[in-house]
Design a protein around this motif. Structure first.
Motif, mmCIF file in Angstrom:
data_model
loop_
_atom_site.group_PDB
_atom_site.id
_atom_site.type_symbol
_atom_site.label_atom_id
_atom_site.label_comp_id
_atom_site.label_asym_id
_atom_site.label_seq_id
_atom_site.Cartn_x
_atom_site.Cartn_y
_atom_site.Cartn_z
ATOM 1 N N ALA B 71 0.834 -1.201 0.000
ATOM 2 C CA ALA B 71 0.000 0.000 0.000
ATOM 3 C C ALA B 71 0.873 1.257 0.000
ATOM 4 O O ALA B 71 0.589 2.233 -0.698
ATOM 5 N N LEU B 72 1.952 1.224 0.785
ATOM 6 C CA LEU B 72 2.860 2.380 0.829
ATOM 7 C C LEU B 72 3.477 2.626 -0.543
ATOM 8 O O LEU B 72 3.509 3.762 -1.029
ATOM 9 N N ILE B 73 3.950 1.550 -1.177
ATOM 10 C CA ILE B 73 4.581 1.703 -2.490
ATOM 11 C C ILE B 73 3.562 2.258 -3.496
ATOM 12 O O ILE B 73 3.844 3.211 -4.229
ATOM 13 N N GLY B 74 2.363 1.678 -3.487
ATOM 14 C CA GLY B 74 1.319 2.145 -4.403
ATOM 15 C C GLY B 74 0.969 3.606 -4.166
ATOM 16 O O GLY B 74 0.842 4.395 -5.112
ATOM 17 N N SER B 75 0.851 3.994 -2.889
ATOM 18 C CA SER B 75 0.467 5.375 -2.570
ATOM 19 C C SER B 75 1.529 6.367 -3.007
ATOM 20 O O SER B 75 1.213 7.424 -3.552
ATOM 21 N N ILE B 198 6.009 12.408 1.376
ATOM 22 C CA ILE B 198 5.635 12.448 2.801
ATOM 23 C C ILE B 198 4.114 12.395 2.938
ATOM 24 O O ILE B 198 3.572 11.653 3.777
ATOM 25 N N ALA B 199 3.424 13.172 2.109
ATOM 26 C CA ALA B 199 1.958 13.179 2.182
ATOM 27 C C ALA B 199 1.398 11.799 1.848
ATOM 28 O O ALA B 199 0.422 11.349 2.457
ATOM 29 N N ALA B 200 2.022 11.108 0.885
ATOM 30 C CA ALA B 200 1.555 9.764 0.530
ATOM 31 C C ALA B 200 1.697 8.827 1.725
ATOM 32 O O ALA B 200 0.805 8.023 2.009
ATOM 33 N N VAL B 201 2.804 8.954 2.435
ATOM 34 C CA VAL B 201 3.036 8.072 3.586
ATOM 35 C C VAL B 201 2.024 8.371 4.700
ATOM 36 O O VAL B 201 1.378 7.454 5.223
ATOM 37 N N THR B 202 1.845 9.646 5.041
ATOM 38 C CA THR B 202 0.888 9.957 6.111
ATOM 39 C C THR B 202 -0.525 9.581 5.672
ATOM 40 O O THR B 202 -1.314 9.083 6.473
ATOM 41 N N GLY B 203 -0.841 9.803 4.383
ATOM 42 C CA GLY B 203 -2.167 9.462 3.880
ATOM 43 C C GLY B 203 -2.401 7.961 3.935
ATOM 44 O O GLY B 203 -3.476 7.494 4.315
ATOM 45 N N CYS B 204 -1.380 7.199 3.567
ATOM 46 C CA CYS B 204 -1.516 5.740 3.521
ATOM 47 C C CYS B 204 -1.740 5.175 4.927
ATOM 48 O O CYS B 204 -2.675 4.396 5.143
ATOM 49 N N ILE B 205 -0.905 5.590 5.856
ATOM 50 C CA ILE B 205 -1.050 5.065 7.228
ATOM 51 C C ILE B 205 -2.400 5.487 7.808
ATOM 52 O O ILE B 205 -3.137 4.657 8.380
ATOM 53 N N SER B 206 -2.746 6.768 7.630
ATOM 54 C CA SER B 206 -4.012 7.212 8.227
ATOM 55 C C SER B 206 -5.195 6.528 7.552
ATOM 56 O O SER B 206 -6.194 6.204 8.204
ATOM 57 N N GLY B 207 -5.079 6.261 6.247
ATOM 58 C CA GLY B 207 -6.159 5.568 5.534
ATOM 59 C C GLY B 207 -6.374 4.165 6.082
ATOM 60 O O GLY B 207 -7.507 3.744 6.325
ATOM 61 N N ILE B 208 -5.281 3.445 6.278
ATOM 62 C CA ILE B 208 -5.399 2.075 6.784
ATOM 63 C C ILE B 208 -5.948 2.081 8.213
ATOM 64 O O ILE B 208 -6.827 1.277 8.569
#
Lengths: 250, 293
Positions: B71-75, B198-208
């Motif tokens: 998910a992180l890689i995709g985001s 950075i936004a992708a990482v925070t978005g991914c974690i918060s999404g999950i």
């Protein structure tokens, strides 16, 4: 290895229509201090921006001419690549990062280094030339005095270990004594580190004192060139640049 | 249970949900700092990441750990594509035009997700334990408490990274003055791309995390609208402000929902945001330029 900067027949247009430079040529030999004189709007700062690659960032474009460093064309390079070739532009108005500490300002400049060098060595060199910055290293740069901010702006250039510094109006808004002090250090940097300096300065008296060669530009073209002795002796220069200066000095 | 205990419990639950708000807000603030772009697609990036996680972990049975990695890689990949092909060509254009582009991207993501995964709720594998956490006599639901812990750890690590690393200094330099940053060898375009990572990482974690606390639907991203008030309260350009503002908004939602009813829960953040804009437009921690007098 130092290299000469050569500008030939340069023409610059802003926003597609505003002709800022029409025909400008100059040369900065390695290790020298060259002054660029001219009235407001003559194109001095535009010349520096053309060299450092800032024009595209301000909707400006070189339409004719060439800029080479040591014979290599640098006209097409992006600004962050030009500084890594060794030309550091210390902008008019100093533009220090006021929210950051003095030391963080210097850290930001490590991106301009051509070859990596220990951070401590680079910073010690800056603090050696400007001891006051060492005392203030952890203060927000916005709280420095104008003179100290100018020192920081020049210090950031030193971190990059450049071949050439484009120095735009270092005396702006500073007291004469501080101006004197800063120019002494700039001359010292030029001597000791063999850094050449292309100097834009309203204060023609001090520019002609420290430079060895000068160009006068008017309306975007080079109109006069010569050693600073020749220029200082020239009647027009005395009347329009040195004379204006004494009236303005109050 | 007396009302003091209830108040404490609602407060704790509210602050706990504020952790995720802070994480989302951080992604918005970092992009705003680097490029003065307000990313309205943040919520949808978050929701899309949760679908990536679902697909990797459930459809391809990769398990939780590799599901998160995938998910992180995709985001990050999607985020970089958005930056490169939708936002970079817009550089120098009016703020409102750029905002509309991010808005449009958000709608496109929401539509495409609906087409691919369908409109119904999906259950993602439980990452967070349900067993409740007791603080003295205060009872906090297990998922909320654990989501809070993960979010806060990530927010604090990122804040420290942006505060002390060379990359963080480059980001602040580009945020303060792009031309000067360029003059110091900083490739501003790369800094902007980095902020989207950075936004992708925070978005991914918060999404999950969000999909764990609630369920996974194409509307998961709407929570990012509440985060708008977090960003306004904390200050658009204040990285540190997101944490405090996230807690305040989370707390306020929970407590007003308890006292005034759930319908107020929805509008309180916006009322607060409006007040902040009227009284203190820079937010609690938004910086004004230091000027020497």
């Amino acid at each position: 290895m130092a290299a000469a900067l050569e500008i030939r027949d340069l023409a610059v247009v802003y926003q597609g229509v505003i002709q800022a430079l029409t025909n400008l040529s100059l040369r900065v030999p390695e290790g020298s201090i060259v002054a660029l004189l001219g009235a407001n709007g003559a194109g001095k700062t535009t010349t520096l921006k053309a060299v450092s690659g800032f024009l595209p960032l301000e909707d400006g474009r070189v339409t004719r001419g060439s800029i080479t460093l040591g014979g290599q064309d640098i006209l097409k390079l992006a600004p962050h690549m030009i500084v890594r070739r060794g030309i550091f532009h210390v902008r008019e108005g100093r533009h220090i990062f006021s929210e950051m500490t003095v030391e963080e300002n210097l850290i930001a400049s490590t991106f301009a280094q051509r070859k990596s060098r220990p951070r401590k060595d680079a910073f010690d060199e800056v603090y050696n030339y400007f001891p006051i910055l060492s005392q203030r290293r952890n203060q927000a740069a916005g709280y420095l005095s104008g003179g100290e901010q100018q020192m920081l702006a020049i210090g950031r250039a030193l971190v990059a270990d450049p071949e050439m510094i484009l120095l735009d109006e270092p005396s702006l808004g500073l007291a004469p004594l501080i101006v004197q002090e800063i120019f002494e250090i700039v001359a010292q940097i030029n001597r000791e580190k063999k850094v050449s300096i292309l100097l834009v300065e309203q204060n023609a008296v001090i520019a002609l004192k420290y430079a060895s060669y000068g160009y006068v530009i008017e309306n975007g073209r080079t109109v006069m060139a010569g050693s600073t002795e020749e220029l200082s002796a020239n009647e027009d220069i005395q009347k329009f640049y040195l004379g204006v200066e004494t009236e303005r000095a109050a | 249970m007396n009302s003091v205990a209830l108040f404490l419990e609602y407060s704790a639950v509210g602050i706990a949900s504020g952790g995720i708000y802070a994480l989302i807000a951080l992604g918005i603030v970092v992009i705003f700092k680097s490029s003065r772009t307000f990313n309205f697609a943040m919520g949808e990036m978050m929701m899309l990441s949760a679908y990536f996680f679902y697909t990797a972990a459930v459809t391809f049975s990769m398990g939780i750990f590799f599901g998160v990695v995938a998910a992180l890689i995709g985001s990050v990949a999607v985020s970089l594509l958005i930056e490169r092909f939708a936002l970079r060509p817009m550089m120098g254009r009016p703020f409102i035009a750029i905002v509309m582009v991010t808005f449009g991207i958000g709608s496109i993501i929401r539509g495409v997700v609906g087409m691919i995964w369908g409109p119904n709720d999906l259950q993602i594998p439980a990452i967070l334990s349900r067993s409740p956490v007791l603080l003295g006599s205060i009872f906090i639901p297990g998922k909320t408490a654990r989501a809070f812990a993960i979010a806060v750890v990530i927010v604090i690590s990122l804040i420290a990274f942006l505060r002390y690393s060379r990359a963080g200094i480059a980001l602040r330099a580009a945020a303060a003055d792009q031309i000067t940053a360029y003059s110091m060898g900083i490739d501003v375009r790369r800094v902007i791309a980095f902020s989207w990572v950075i936004a992708a990482v925070t978005g991914c974690i918060s999404g999950i995390l969000m999909a764990n606390v609630n369920t996974l639907t194409p509307h998961l991203g709407l929570v990012a609208l509440n985060v708008l008030s977090v960003v306004i309260l904390g200050g658009m350009n204040s990285i540190g402000g997101v944490l405090v503002a996230g807690f305040i908004i989370g707390w306020l939602e929970s407590v007003t929902g308890w006292i005034l009813g759930t319908e107020f829960r929805e509008i309180t953040p916006y009322i607060l945001a409006l007040l902040v804009l009227l009284v203190r437009p820079t937010g609690l921690f938004g910086t004004k330029e230091i000027e020497r007098i």
